[in-house]
Write an enzyme that holds these catalytic residues in place. Structure first.
Site, PDB file in Angstrom:
ATOM      1  N   GLU A  88     102.564  83.742  -6.132  1.00  0.00           N
ATOM      2  CA  GLU A  88     102.462  82.542  -5.295  1.00  0.00           C
ATOM      3  C   GLU A  88     102.492  82.908  -3.810  1.00  0.00           C
ATOM      4  OE1 GLU A  88     104.252  78.981  -7.950  1.00  0.00           O
ATOM      5  OE2 GLU A  88     105.772  80.236  -7.035  1.00  0.00           O
ATOM      6  N   CYS A 337     112.404  78.362  -0.243  1.00  0.00           N
ATOM      7  CA  CYS A 337     112.965  79.708  -0.451  1.00  0.00           C
ATOM      8  C   CYS A 337     113.573  79.846  -1.836  1.00  0.00           C
ATOM      9  CB  CYS A 337     114.070  79.987   0.564  1.00  0.00           C
ATOM     10  SG  CYS A 337     113.534  79.816   2.250  1.00  0.00           S
TER      11      CYS A 337
END
Ligand code: SAH
Length: 345
Positions: A88, A337
């Site tokens: 990703e 994150c």
């Protein structure tokens, strides 16, 4: 791995031209176009036969899935690589420009307790051309121009040192993407031998250290890497890095309710940072980025509440350490994150 033209430096491409019996100047033409996102088949200034030969070594990640945040326009790509593995990347739009968060490995072997990327371990390292490829593919799809890079996606960049260094040289090449090193951040869980090596490379990037705890007991429980290099070693390595490069280091601290977010732990953190970093270099600016932990399905942790975060930041500020709370982008598409994972198509 298949040979990838996007991994080659200009001198290496010149070598390839020699092998193919082509004039040397072709290498420059090809390098510039490759890094502008032009596929060899579309390089109309090259002979047709050469374009075909080059296409066999051209591998751009393909967009397997794309999610756009309704909240802030952040785009999360799932890219499939030439061997079918997926990673990703996240494209973030700020007022001052577009920054891309890149993956450096398929999976991760660091084992941090709060992070999705490490579930399932490491499959393989990414090659330099696959990092360049994430940028080119995201630019081509979005129509946006990337001005900044954070190596904060899936993987531990310093656990893939040679490929990441090659990538950094390529991406800063004036004939290539030409992204300034001051707009590039590399985040590491703290591989001290590699941080010391990086200090010798003369690359003015920003180093980010994932710290996440003020003492070794807490940090080792969250981050297995701490059993190899404890906090004292990590901070003295950071101090040496700063002395050598003059580049400021920023620290990331993920706030997990009840684990590492008490005012006492903030005091301890401030004391540790001030003692570990400033003893020889009084002026070193210290910046801590606070990140309320993002939910990861398999993990039990929950984020600290707003009051605890403010109190934590206030303690650091009082002790002369700049603390900011990281703005969260792409939360509705699991692009924040620690939420990136090796996806299946
Ligand atoms: N391996 C590198 C690069 C990953 S960067 C590193 O460890 O620094 C991703 C950042 O997000 C790191 O600081 C990481 O510790 C942090 N992170 C991981 N999981 C998280 C989560 N669930 N919530 C918030 N931050 C997380």
């Amino acid at each position: 791995m298949k040979m990838n033209l996007l991994s080659l430096t200009l001198p290496e491409l010149e070598g390839r031209m020699a092998e193919l019996g082509q004039p040397r100047y072709r290498a420059g033409q090809i390098f510039e176009q490759l890094h502008r996102g032009v596929a060899p088949r579309d390089m109309t200034n090259l002979p047709l036969a050469l374009r075909e030969v080059l296409m066999a070594d051209y591998h751009l990640p393909a967009v397997a899935r794309k999610l756009v945040s309704a909240v802030d326009g952040t785009i999360k790509y799932l890219f499939s690589l030439s061997d079918g593995n997926c990673v990703e990347s996240v494209l973030m739009q700020y007022k001052h420009g577009v920054t891309i968060c890149l993956s450096t490995q398929v999976g991760c072997r660091m084992g941090c307790a709060f992070c999705a990327s490490t579930i399932g371990g490491k499959v393989r390292d990414l090659e330099a051309g696959e990092l360049i490829g994430q940028i080119l593919a995201a630019q081509a799809d979005s129509g946006l121009r990337v001005g900044g890079i954070v190596l904060m996606g899936i993987g531990e960049p310093l656990d893939n040192y040679d490929n990441v260094l090659r990538f950094l040289r390529l991406v800063g090449d004036p004939k290539g993407l030409n992204i300034g090193y001051r707009h590039i951040s590399l985040s590491t869980c703290g591989l001290c031998d590699k941080i010391a090596r990086l200090a010798e490379e003369d690359l003015p990037i920003t180093l980010s250290i994932s710290l996440h705890a003020p003492d070794d007991e807490t940090r080792s429980a969250l981050m297995p890497v701490n059993r190899k290099w404890g906090i004292d070693t990590l901070l003295s390595t950071c101090r040496d890095y700063w002395n050598k490069t003059g580049r400021r280091i920023s620290f990331e601290y993920t706030l997990i309710a009840g684990e590492n977010d008490s005012p006492a732990q903030a005091e301890k953190l401030a004391e540790r940072l001030n003692r570990g970093l400033r003893s020889r270099t009084e002026t070193m600016p210290i910046h801590v980025n606070l990140i309320p932990v993002n939910p990861v399905g398999e993990r039990q942790f929950s984020a600290s509440d707003g009051r605890a975060i403010k109190a934590f930041a206030a303690v650091l500020e009082k002790r002369g350490i700049r603390a900011t709370v990281r703005r969260k982008l792409g939360s509705d598409i699991d692009a924040s994150c620690g939420q990136l994972r090796r996806g299946e198509v």
